[in-house]
Design a protein around this motif. Structure first.
Motif, mmCIF file in Angstrom:
data_model
loop_
_atom_site.group_PDB
_atom_site.id
_atom_site.type_symbol
_atom_site.label_atom_id
_atom_site.label_comp_id
_atom_site.label_asym_id
_atom_site.label_seq_id
_atom_site.Cartn_x
_atom_site.Cartn_y
_atom_site.Cartn_z
ATOM 1 N N ARG A 226 10.651 27.434 -32.781
ATOM 2 C CA ARG A 226 11.658 27.650 -31.731
ATOM 3 C C ARG A 226 11.131 28.612 -30.666
ATOM 4 N NH1 ARG A 226 16.526 29.814 -35.060
ATOM 5 N NH2 ARG A 226 14.778 30.779 -36.153
ATOM 6 N N ALA B 123 9.911 23.275 -30.740
ATOM 7 C CA ALA B 123 10.910 23.008 -29.694
ATOM 8 C C ALA B 123 10.211 22.432 -28.467
ATOM 9 C CB ALA B 123 11.623 24.303 -29.323
ATOM 10 N N ASP C 221 16.454 27.067 -30.162
ATOM 11 C CA ASP C 221 16.049 25.665 -30.095
ATOM 12 C C ASP C 221 15.979 25.261 -28.628
ATOM 13 O OD1 ASP C 221 15.932 25.023 -32.869
ATOM 14 O OD2 ASP C 221 18.129 25.068 -32.933
#
Ligand code: NAD
Length: 497
Positions: free
Chosen positions: A20, A51, A29
């Motif tokens: 992330r 991500a 995210d």
């Protein structure tokens, strides 16, 4: 008591990857929830999901960095306080050395021993060095007439976008982060989609060290998505880019199409390693060129990939370089004795094998290597490869291969050697090997490159600038000169009655 050796395979099985973004000091995210797989080049298997940052994620990170800059939570801190926090950041990096080294090796395939002995300590040292500089740089007063006082001060540029490649993911990031943060800027870093893991951990460690949230944000993603959005952003004041010359060109276009942000490009290379027949220790020269070329799987911008050798010593030199090749056979990067690991991905593997085919098709002689290796591993490995009988017009001499492939070009005279060495669109680094002091100085001056080595190739220190002439880029990383990229010069005139 000696510590037992670390079982890196066991550690690799346990490690949990967090892909992330880090924005405003928090893991996030991608806004639309998209991810892409993080493939390890060691075995072609997925390490986890990353991500997939796009423009909205970049917008959020830049807004965070902009607010952090504008409210002065970092830029207005006393320099001694910024110094202490950056020092703590460096200490955190060293404390996390095993984890960072393992992430780097798993993510981009370099041998664990070098991730531990080179990448992590160099990253920490870079941050530490710029931390130390923070409260030791003075501004200037100009020698103007007595009727006025002119102050020349350096101010941070504001929000710096950093875009880096995958070959030294942490070190390349640190070369930008160190001076940019020390000067008081806020940063949004976009790591390579091929190697995002350590950058994301660095951002967490910075927050743990006490650097205020928002000052250093990391958004992973693809170049044409997150990278482009960052470089086009109207609230980004400067771009510190390291990568290919092709993308560097784009960075300049993005600046032209947006807010004319300052762009500093550290780009590719095709460095010449010039050996004269008056250099007697050709064993050392051959060992050095092999070590420098094959280090990091040949994925180094300054790798000496064009080896120019005087025809009188060329046969003996090639024989010795070929004799070095077996030392650099690719092996398991998680084995602590391995010296050559995996290329970063399947695309890079295909590119490198394509250049090897091109060298053969153009008539160069493959004197060592030339093949893919360790295919059963599922990873991307190529043998250390030496081409002899190369001419400077061949594709393998003109284009950056970025893999373990060197080409030997023979020359007759000093003028010819200089002409060949300079006949390149690149100008990152070069070296001259000669025991004639006049020749060494003459040739070093004539070579059009940002760094020239004489009778060695390995010296490297954070105290000296690093960067290129010609299409190898502009501006310099490392040393105090790097502050030029991340500061504006302000002149303030005061009237004195
Ligand atoms: P690359 O140019 O493909 O990618 C570098 C970075 O730019 C990555 O983060 C990538 O996602 C991003 N990017 C790609 N396309 C983009 C776009 N259209 N817009 C915005 N960002 C984009 O380079 P690479 O393959 O990752 O790295 C290898 C290159 O880096 C080699 O040419 C090497 O010589 C160079 N390099 C130079 C130095 C130096 O100091 N001069 C150091 C290391 C590597």
């Amino acid at each position: 008591m000696a510590h037992p050796p670390i079982d890196w395979h066991a550690r690799a099985r346990e490690i949990r990857v967090d892909g992330r973004a880090v924005i405003e000091g928090e893991r996030r995210d991608a806004l639309n929830g998209e991810t892409f797989a993080c493939i390890s080049p060691i075995n072609g298997q997925s390490l986890g999901e990353i991500a997939r940052g796009r423009q909205p994620d970049i917008d959020a990170a830049v807004a965070s960095a902009r607010a952090a800059f504008d409210d002065g939570r970092w830029a207005h801190k006393p320099p001694a306080v910024r110094k202490r926090l950056l020092q703590r950041f460096a200490e955190k990096i060293l404390a996390a050395k095993d984890e960072l080294a393992l992430l780097e090796t798993l993510d981009m395939g370099k041998p664990i021993q070098y991730a531990l002995s080179v990448d992590v300590p160099s990253t920490a040292r870079c941050i530490q060095w710029y931390a130390e500089a923070t409260d030791k740089i003075y501004d200037e007063i100009a020698p103007t007439p007595r009727s006025a006082l002119a102050l020349i001060t350096r101010e941070p540029v504001g929000v710096v976008g950093v875009v880096v490649p995958w070959n030294y993911p942490m070190i390349m990031a640190a070369w930008k982060l160190g001076p940019a943060l020390a000067a008081g800027n806020s940063v949004v870093l976009k790591p390579s989609e091929k190697s995002p893991l350590t950058a994301l951990r660095l951002a967490e460690l910075a927050v743990e060290a006490g650097i205020p949230p928002g000052v250093f944000n990391v958004v992973p993603g693809y170049g044409h998505e997150a990278g482009e959005a960052l470089a086009l952003h109207m609230q980004v004041d400067a771009i510190g880019f390291t990568g290919s010359t092709r993308t560097g060109r784009r960075m300049l276009e993005y600046a032209g199409r947006s807010n004319l942000k300052r762009v500093f490009n550290e780009l590719g290379g095709k460095s010449a390693f010039v050996v004269f027949d008056d250099f007697s220790d050709i064993d050392r020269a051959a060992a050095t060129v092999a070590g420098s070329m094959f280090f990091n799987q040949g994925e180094s911008c300054n790798a000496p990939s064009r080896v120019l050798v005087h025809e009188r010593v060329a046969d003996a030199f090639v024989e010795r370089v070929v004799a070095q090749a077996p030392k650099y056979q690719p092996a398991d990067p998680l084995d602590a004795t391995t010296v050559m690991g995996a290329l970063v991905d399947d695309t890079q593997l295909r590119t490198v094998l394509g250049y090897i085919d091109a060298g053969q098709a153009e008539g160069a002689r493959c004197a060592a290597g030339g093949r893919q290796a360790r295919t059963a591993s599922g990873g991307y490995y190529v043998e250390p490869t030496v081409f002899d009988g190369v001419t400077n017009q061949m594709k393998i001499a003109r284009e950056e291969i970025f893999g373990p492939v060197m080409g030997v070009i023979r020359f007759r005279t000093e003028d010819e050697a200089i002409a060949i060495a300079n006949d390149s669109s690149y100008g990152l680094q070069a070296s001259v090997w000669s025991e004639n002091i006049n020749r060494a100085h003459r040739v070093a001056r004539a070579l059009r490159a940002g760094t020239v080595h004489v009778n060695q190739y390995d010296e490297d220190d954070i105290t000296v600038p690093f960067g290129g002439y010609k299409q190898s880029g502009n501006g310099r990383d490392k040393s105090l000169h790097a502050f030029d990229k991340y500061t504006e010069l302000k002149t303030t005139w005061l009237r004195i009655d």
